[in-house]
Motif scaffolding. Sequence first.
Motif, PDB file in Angstrom:
ATOM      1  N   ARG A 224       0.839  -1.196   0.000  1.00 40.29           N
ATOM      2  CA  ARG A 224       0.000   0.000   0.000  1.00 40.29           C
ATOM      3  C   ARG A 224       0.875   1.248   0.000  1.00 40.29           C
ATOM      4  N   PRO A 225       0.496   2.258  -0.767  1.00 39.22           N
ATOM      5  CA  PRO A 225       1.383   3.423  -0.847  1.00 39.22           C
ATOM      6  C   PRO A 225       1.361   4.313   0.389  1.00 39.22           C
TER       7      PRO A 225
ATOM      8  N   ARG B  37       2.147   8.646   8.846  1.00 40.25           N
ATOM      9  CA  ARG B  37       2.473   9.244   7.551  1.00 40.25           C
ATOM     10  C   ARG B  37       3.063  10.625   7.817  1.00 40.25           C
TER      11      ARG B  37
ATOM     12  N   TRP C 153       9.675   7.065  -8.485  1.00 37.37           N
ATOM     13  CA  TRP C 153       8.481   6.835  -9.307  1.00 37.37           C
ATOM     14  C   TRP C 153       7.560   8.040  -9.194  1.00 37.37           C
TER      15      TRP C 153
ATOM     16  N   LEU D 217       3.991   9.008  -9.543  1.00 39.49           N
ATOM     17  CA  LEU D 217       2.676   8.374  -9.628  1.00 39.49           C
ATOM     18  C   LEU D 217       1.592   9.427  -9.367  1.00 39.49           C
TER      19      LEU D 217
ATOM     20  N   ARG E 225       1.480  11.186  -5.809  1.00 32.75           N
ATOM     21  CA  ARG E 225       2.620  10.918  -4.930  1.00 32.75           C
ATOM     22  C   ARG E 225       3.881  10.586  -5.727  1.00 32.75           C
TER      23      ARG E 225
ATOM     24  N   ILE F 229       7.252   8.122  -5.137  1.00 30.04           N
ATOM     25  CA  ILE F 229       7.786   7.056  -4.297  1.00 30.04           C
ATOM     26  C   ILE F 229       9.289   6.976  -4.564  1.00 30.04           C
TER      27      ILE F 229
ATOM     28  N   ARG G 273      12.478   4.869  -3.781  1.00 29.20           N
ATOM     29  CA  ARG G 273      12.528   3.462  -3.368  1.00 29.20           C
ATOM     30  C   ARG G 273      13.879   2.817  -3.685  1.00 29.20           C
TER      31      ARG G 273
ATOM     32  N   GLU H  48      11.323   2.673   1.291  1.00 29.20           N
ATOM     33  CA  GLU H  48      10.744   3.714   0.447  1.00 29.20           C
ATOM     34  C   GLU H  48      10.190   4.866   1.265  1.00 29.20           C
TER      35      GLU H  48
ATOM     36  N   GLU I 110       7.322   7.940   0.751  1.00 29.46           N
ATOM     37  CA  GLU I 110       6.224   8.459  -0.066  1.00 29.46           C
ATOM     38  C   GLU I 110       6.159   9.971   0.110  1.00 29.46           C
TER      39      GLU I 110
END
Lengths: 151, 158
Positions: free
Chosen positions: A82-83, A106, B61, B63, B66, B68, B70, B113, B115
């Motif tokens: 899950r991001p 987060r 990445w 996306l 967001r 990422i 990684r 990673e 985010e």
Amino acid sequence: MPQPVTSDAVADIFPELGLEYQRRGDIVATGFPAAAMHLTLASTPPQLPGAELLFDAMWRGHVPLASAPQLLSTVNRWNGERPVLTLTMQERTIASVTEYTVAMRRRLNVTGGATHQQLGAFVAETFNGVVECCAWLAERFPAAVTWEEEA
Amino acid sequence: MSQQPSASRPADPAGPTPDSGAKSPHHPVTVARVAALTGTPAQEDAPVVHLTEADTPLAIWVLPGRLIVRSDALLTRWPLWELAANQANVVDFGARLSVLRPPEGAEPVVRAEVEIPTAAGLSDRQLADAVQHALARVPAALDGLRVIAAELQAAGRG
């Protein structure tokens, strides 16, 4: 224009999203039956000077020691797939009974400030992530759900 | 709390004023901006740039909503990597660690990673700050995991 982020600026987001909140000093707290949540501003480590906004949540479910390996595996799976949100398995011992639950975190880098729009998107998306995560945990550990789910 | 927020009515992910910003942010985050920032060419067939930081190969990445940042690293065979990753996430090195389930017989892989939320856009300064922090934190988290694993092994767990 991005503005320096304050706890007042964070609190201002909640009524606009239709969410209740409480202030405890610089902490902005909210919750729903499955999780308690709070937002705090923090400094980043000295080797990387800056500021970040932390959104922390704690699942209200607990699982016994015997289910800890499954909970660990579940937490690891979420983190790999899950991001949004980092999950951690947390241990607590009350009256010599050890139980396990899940914390969620987060972060938003606010070293250069943030706009109202950016804070709003962060709070809304993270809140929704917590709701989704709690539903996902309840599906896998139904015995841990001791509260009444909202209709 | 006088009234609990309703979990059945999700908060609007676009933020408080969805018509003004999130759908057309002033500074949408694109592969081209990330490539220019890191001085790295973007891949032609995927929304990603690759670079190396602190001897660690990294991918960024781009996306929807967001970035990422990684890095995946091979691990030795050891049954307690998930426990070690959890402990590292509790310490919180600023990057999320997970252990990817290997196919039968293969060595496990750890994924570190960060985010970076971008749904409402990021200015050049914000993008630079967030990427700089992420590029430092991903290798630091991999190092932190190895230290925690060594401590667990020294303590005789596994």
